[in-house]
Each structure stands twice: as C-alpha cells, then as structure tokens.
Scaffold this active site. Structure first.
Site, mmCIF file in Angstrom:
data_model
loop_
_atom_site.group_PDB
_atom_site.id
_atom_site.type_symbol
_atom_site.label_atom_id
_atom_site.label_comp_id
_atom_site.label_asym_id
_atom_site.label_seq_id
_atom_site.Cartn_x
_atom_site.Cartn_y
_atom_site.Cartn_z
ATOM 1 C CB SER A 7 18.973 -6.557 6.630
ATOM 2 O OG SER A 7 18.626 -7.069 7.914
ATOM 3 C CD GLU A 9 19.654 -16.148 6.633
ATOM 4 O OE1 GLU A 9 20.239 -15.651 7.617
ATOM 5 O OE2 GLU A 9 19.088 -17.257 6.634
ATOM 6 C CG ASP A 101 23.154 -25.679 11.928
ATOM 7 O OD1 ASP A 101 23.092 -25.315 13.116
ATOM 8 O OD2 ASP A 101 22.442 -25.210 11.017
ATOM 9 C CG PHE A 210 14.058 -24.086 10.234
ATOM 10 C CD1 PHE A 210 15.244 -24.692 10.614
ATOM 11 C CD2 PHE A 210 14.105 -22.754 9.835
ATOM 12 C CE1 PHE A 210 16.442 -24.003 10.601
ATOM 13 C CE2 PHE A 210 15.297 -22.049 9.825
ATOM 14 C CZ PHE A 210 16.467 -22.678 10.214
ATOM 15 C CG HIS A 259 18.076 -10.245 9.161
ATOM 16 N ND1 HIS A 259 18.825 -9.687 8.151
ATOM 17 C CD2 HIS A 259 18.333 -11.584 9.118
ATOM 18 C CE1 HIS A 259 19.514 -10.636 7.535
ATOM 19 N NE2 HIS A 259 19.219 -11.804 8.103
#
Length: 288
Positions: A7, A9, A101, A210, A259
C-alpha cells in the site's frame, strides 16, 4: 519468496505542479495493485480540505481503495465526524485515525475546545458509525510523547480495543526495530495486523530530520553510508539497496504486507516493489 501485498501513502497537493506530481505518483504505483492509497493530513490539520479533495479524486480515478487520514486537530467532534461522513459519501470507506501533530509553532498537542481529546476517542466515535475500516498509527521506536515503550504498546492496545482494525507503523531504519516491536505487541495480547511502514530515502538529510522529530532511531552507520554515496553520486542506488534488503528480511520473517511512504516520489518505491516481485497488474484510468 512470495511477494508481499503493498500500500502507498501520498500527500495532498497545494499547487498545480504538486497536483501533477500526485497524479504521476498514482499513475506509476496503481498498476502494482496496492491494497489502498492513504492520503495524509498536514501538520495541525492544515490540509483538511485538500485531503478530502485528493482522497475523493484518487478514489474516483483509480477505483482503488483510499484510506484517508483523519485527525483530532483543529476541529470540534461534530466537524470531524462531518468530514468522515463526507469521505463515506464519496466512496472512501477506510480511515487512518490519528491524534495529529500540533499546529506550526506549537510543541505539544492541545485538544480543540469541543474536539476529541486523543486518538482513542476518535476511534471509538468512528467505530460507532460502523461505516469504516479503521487504521491507526504505531511506533516501533516508541512515540515521542510516550513515557516508555511499555506505555507506547499499551496505548496501541487501547486503540485496538476502541475498534481499530489494523495499525501502520512509523518508518524505521533497521529490521530488528519492527521485529522486536511485533514480538512485544504479541506479548501484550495484541492480535490485530501491524503493517510495517517503509520509507525509501529520497533525501537523507530530510529523512534524518524527520526521524529526529518522530523518535525514530538513527543508526550511526547510515550517516557515513550516505556521505560516501553522495560523494559518488549513488544515493538512489544505496537507498534502493537498503530498502529492498530490509523489506526482504521482513518478508522472510513472516510479514505479508508493506506500507510505503512515497512522499509523492514514486520511482524509488516502484523499484523496491519490483525487486520484491511486486509486478504491474492494472492501469489507472484517465480522468474524464
């Protein structure tokens, strides 16, 4: 080795050029027959409308399942549920339910007056609607706000108890991080699927920054590896190699779904998927 399910994002576009990038990403990855595309919310709920538009468009044009992110940030309970209803009306019946967030400039999450206090409340409300497959976030290296790894796993268990169907993890850099976390979750009585989140590294400096922000452990050897790769102009080759190796190890350890965080840059993700034996099956329809 059996090829895993995958999958992807993506994030919603804010400009015309970004919209073309999103479409190109979907065009490149949809033929790999993903389980779903997930569409993110911006920090602080800043892209709520854009997320809705992107999720609706992806669903209409790809005919593939879309799992839209929904957070607790910046909205009342009624407004958040209204967004969920809008997703359902557009044929988006899968949601990634997250706390979210804090807005830019704020260090800690503060619930909106009249809003959901945390992700468990949101999950409970979505489960009561009985309209969605509900996915949630999980943190192999522990959430930055968690008091301990034990607390981190117990909170994930609360999400499942509230009605979540599946969890997707934050990205990690070493296979052992996920395998250790998976074992700890099983020991805690969690028996729902936990899918590893994978981020092919398009830019090491950005990925490192990140990772620092979300509590992902950074192996010291990766700094030197990317310094050497940058000198030789081989960062994409290194990223593809490292990501493929990690995914292969995960599949060998019984993981059957992956993912990918694409950052709307499909090439590295597609290369890794092909190396894992995930081959094109369908074509995305043209937008009419």
């Amino acid at each position: 080795m059996t090829a895993p399910s995958v999958s992807f994002e993506v994030f919603p576009p804010k400009t015309v050029n970004a919209a073309f990038n999103l479409w190109d990403t979907a065009q490149a990855l949809a033929p790999l027959n993903p389980r779903f595309f997930s569409v993110t919310y911006g920090a602080g709920g800043s892209t709520r409308d854009l997320t809705q538009d992107a999720a609706h468009t992806l669903r209409r044009t790809s005919k593939l399942p879309v799992s839209a992110h929904l957070t607790c940030v910046g909205a009342t309970m009624e407004e958040t549920i209204e967004v969920a209803e809008g997703f359902h009306e557009a044929g988006v019946t899968e949601i990634v339910a997250l706390r979210g967030d804090p807005p830019a400039g704020e260090k800690r999450f503060t619930p909106h007056p009249g809003g959901f206090a945390h992700s468990v409340e949101l999950i409970e409300a979505l489960a009561l609607m009985d309209k969605f497959t509900i996915r949630v976030g999980a943190y192999p290296d522990s959430h930055p706000d968690a008091a301990s790894q034990h607390a981190n796993i117990q909170y994930l268990k609360r999400k499942f108890d509230a009605g979540a169907d599946e969890a997707i993890t934050q990205f990690f850099f070493e296979t052992e991080s996920f395998l250790r976390f998976r074992d700890q979750c099983v020991a805690a009585g969690i028996d729902k699927p936990i899918v590893p989140g994978i981020m092919p590294i398009a830019n090491w400096k950005s990925a490192r920054r990140f990772a620092e922000g979300c509590g992902t452990k950074i192996p010291a050897w990766m700094d030197e590896a990317y310094r050497a790769a940058e000198r030789d102009g081989r960062t994409d080759l290194l990223s593809t190699s490292l990501c493929t190796e990690m995914c292969s190890e995960l599949v060998e350890e019984g993981v059957d779904s992956l993912h990918f965080y694409t950052l709307n840059k499909p090439d590295l993700t597609r290369d890794v998927c092909r190396a894992l034996g995930v081959t094109p099956q369908t074509q995305l329809e043209n937008v009419a």
